[in-house]
Write an enzyme that holds these catalytic residues in place. Structure first.
Site, PDB file in Angstrom:
ATOM      1  N   HIS A 268      23.096 -11.223   4.166  1.00 56.28           N
ATOM      2  CA  HIS A 268      22.481 -11.869   5.326  1.00 56.28           C
ATOM      3  C   HIS A 268      23.366 -12.977   5.904  1.00 56.28           C
ATOM      4  CE1 HIS A 268      19.002 -12.486   7.879  1.00 56.28           C
ATOM      5  NE2 HIS A 268      19.261 -13.773   7.818  1.00 56.28           N
ATOM      6  N   HIS A 305      14.181 -20.922   4.307  1.00 60.16           N
ATOM      7  CA  HIS A 305      15.167 -21.965   4.540  1.00 60.16           C
ATOM      8  C   HIS A 305      14.513 -23.266   5.005  1.00 60.16           C
ATOM      9  CE1 HIS A 305      14.935 -19.264   8.006  1.00 60.16           C
ATOM     10  NE2 HIS A 305      15.190 -20.288   8.788  1.00 60.16           N
ATOM     11  N   ASP A 311      14.235 -29.075  14.177  1.00 60.21           N
ATOM     12  CA  ASP A 311      13.091 -28.243  14.537  1.00 60.21           C
ATOM     13  C   ASP A 311      13.635 -26.943  15.096  1.00 60.21           C
ATOM     14  OD1 ASP A 311      11.508 -30.377  13.836  1.00 60.21           O
ATOM     15  OD2 ASP A 311      10.365 -30.408  15.704  1.00 60.21           O
ATOM     16  N   HIS A 341      10.518 -22.747   5.886  1.00 59.77           N
ATOM     17  CA  HIS A 341       9.807 -21.582   6.411  1.00 59.77           C
ATOM     18  C   HIS A 341      10.628 -20.349   6.056  1.00 59.77           C
ATOM     19  CE1 HIS A 341      12.630 -22.536   9.670  1.00 59.77           C
ATOM     20  NE2 HIS A 341      12.681 -21.232   9.855  1.00 59.77           N
TER      21      HIS A 341
HETATM   22 FE   LIG Z   1      14.410 -20.259  10.697  1.00 65.17          FE
END
Ligand SMILES: [Fe+2]
Length: 403
Positions: A268, A305, A311, A341
């Site tokens: 990834h 992560h 944000d 998240h």
């Molecule tokens: Fe993200």
């Protein structure tokens, strides 16, 4: 853009006499030069040549405060906003709805029904980035026209006077107003500014302004100028699009998300491979159709992560977004810094063995926290922050909530 462009006629030497053919009329025998620069005299600039003096203010009318109305100044909730719920409006500026803001930028959506032709607009506060989700047309500026269609980013440096024409009434735009200049990523440019071989796009992909309009007209020309968060109305005595020629580096341009060439790997790849634009205060990334990671044990879904310092806002454009369960076109997710998240429940497992994705999305990662406007709260689904819970864990935390 850090490359040179020129349209129309310019004198062979800068800052020298540039005579009008036939000696001009009663407005003088020479064209009027204007240096249009950024960052004092240190940034990119263009030199333009006007038929009339660009300074002829005839009247200063009212000012309207455009400061977004804040609902949540200290946000700790992951949120999902249903972007297509934003109501269309006739006027281009009135259609713009600020959703997420801080001192560096305004992130919003707009559904303008009508072209902006009755006045001219200039944002003196901020560079603007538009992303065209629905609609097509022409961005008309004093430096020429940039045609646009679905999937185009339009980057409009601060101070560019413009109008915008749409082909139909069904238009959906994402817009960002940035107090810091919007550039292509520095790491993709050499010290001359040229985009390097490992960049996901190059100069050929940039839509430069074309078809310079030169209007030799005097009269009343209304210009709305955004400055210090207010929209000031000024009446000018000459047509703002009266440039006969210009050259330089400071101009509006377009770039299609369909020309972003994805960078992939055996495992990834981190979000910066999707980066399209940079500023001092946020980045813009493009998620586009691509082959998934090809290590035999690869997990194509992103790992969890902690964007602890930023944000993250993702605007979903098209395709099936593999890391989320309940996402549709026009949705926006906000993942606030400070908490991790990651993929929705089941998305990680589901992704294994998948070969490719057809997703399109635009991500804006801000380096300072975003505040939520009243309009954003109205289109917030209110429950997204719990979307990472397995079914059996869903429900109220009664031990704490009832006390
Ligand atoms: Fe993200």
């Amino acid at each position: 853009m850090p490359f040179y462009h020129s349209l129309g006629q310019i004198p062979p030497k800068r800052h020298t006499q540039f005579e009008k053919p036939g000696g001009g009329r009663n407005d003088g025998p020479f064209y009027y030069e204007q240096l249009f620069g950024t960052i004092g005299f240190d940034g990119m600039s263009s030199l333009m040549y006007h038929v009339h003096r660009p300074t002829m203010v005839r009247e200063v009318l009212e000012s309207v405060d455009m400061t977004p109305k804040l609902a949540v100044e200290k946000n700790m909730l992951a949120r999902k906003l249903v972007g297509f719920s934003i109501e269309p409006a006739d006027d281009y500026l009135e259609s713009r709805v600020p959703l997420l803001v801080n001192n560096d930028l305004v992130f919003g959506l707009a559904a303008p029904r009508q072209s902006l032709t009755s006045y001219f607009y200039k944002n003196a506060d901020a560079d603007e980035m538009l992303f065209i989700h629905k609609g097509s047309g022409r961005l008309r500026t004093l430096l020429g026209t940039v045609p646009f269609e679905y999937g185009d980013y339009l980057v409009i440096p601060r101070g560019m006077i413009y109008q915008i024409e749409f082909d139909t009434t069904d238009n959906r735009l994402l817009y960002v107003e940035s107090h810091s200049p919007i550039y292509t990523p520095k790491r993709y440019r050499n010290h001359f500014g040229q985009l390097l071989e490992h960049a996901p796009f190059c100069e050929r992909d940039i839509k430069r302004p074309q078809d310079l309009e030169t209007h030799d007209e005097t009269g009343d020309f209304l210009m709305k100028i955004k400055k210090q968060g207010s929209l000031h109305s000024l009446v000018y005595a000459s047509h703002p699009f009266d440039v006969v020629g210009w050259d330089g580096y400071n101009f509006p341009y377009g770039f299609s998300i369909f020309n972003f060439e994805p960078i992939t790997g055996r495992v990834h790849q981190p979000p910066p491979v999707h980066q399209t634009f940079q500023t001092d205060t946020f980045v813009v990334c493009s998620f586009v159709p691509r082959l998934f990671d090809y290590h035999p044990k690869a997990i194509p879904a992103p790992y969890n992560h902690s964007n602890i310092d930023s944000d993250e806002v993702i605007y979903y454009v098209d395709g099936d977004f593999m890391s989320r369960n309940d996402i549709a076109q026009g949705h926006i997710t906000l993942h606030p810094g400070g908490i991790p998240h990651g993929p929705a429940p089941g998305a990680m497992e589901r992704s294994i063995g998948k070969k490719e994705t057809q997703e399109y999305a635009v991500m804006v990662d801000t380096f300072r926290p975003l505040m939520v406007t009243e309009q954003a709260l109205r289109i917030d689904d209110g429950k997204y922050y719990k979307s990472w819970l397995d079914e059996n864990l869903n429900g109220q935390a009664t031990q704490y909530i009832n006390k």
